[in-house]
Design a protein around this motif. Sequence first.
Motif, short mmCIF file in Angstrom:
data_model
loop_
_atom_site.label_atom_id
_atom_site.label_comp_id
_atom_site.label_asym_id
_atom_site.label_seq_id
_atom_site.Cartn_x
_atom_site.Cartn_y
_atom_site.Cartn_z
N ARG A 1 0.87 -1.17 0.00
CA ARG A 1 0.00 0.00 0.00
C ARG A 1 0.91 1.23 0.00
O ARG A 1 1.31 1.73 1.06
CB ARG A 1 -0.89 -0.03 1.23
N PRO B 1 -7.63 6.09 -3.50
CA PRO B 1 -7.37 4.70 -3.89
C PRO B 1 -6.08 4.57 -4.68
O PRO B 1 -5.88 5.27 -5.67
CB PRO B 1 -8.57 4.35 -4.78
N ARG C 1 -2.77 1.36 -5.39
CA ARG C 1 -2.37 -0.02 -5.11
C ARG C 1 -1.13 -0.36 -5.93
O ARG C 1 -0.92 0.15 -7.02
CB ARG C 1 -3.50 -0.96 -5.50
#
Length: 108
Positions: free
Chosen positions: A17, A37, A39
Amino acid sequence: MDESEDADRGALLARIRPWSVGVNLAGFPVSAGFPAPRRFEVYENGLLVRALTTTEFIERGDIMLITRVPLGVRIHWEYGAGEAIAFVSSFRRGRIVRALEGAGFRVA
């Protein structure tokens, strides 16, 4: 994303992360930092990067170069007739590098 896409990626080797992720697909840059968001995942057959709504799986054979940069790594890969770039940053850059090298990716 269906199961066949997951199968093509191979086994998930690391999930990180990161603090921020930037993706530039042939001149269309998108970046996301905490808490948006984002990733970064390392698979047997490539890398998955996500910044906001842009998700890109980079196949191992398309990767041209992975370099260390301050606080992260930069990934260059073939994208159509050109080149795309992703930047993944973390205060723990060493964790990203170890995950990549552990999966057999060369980091310059």
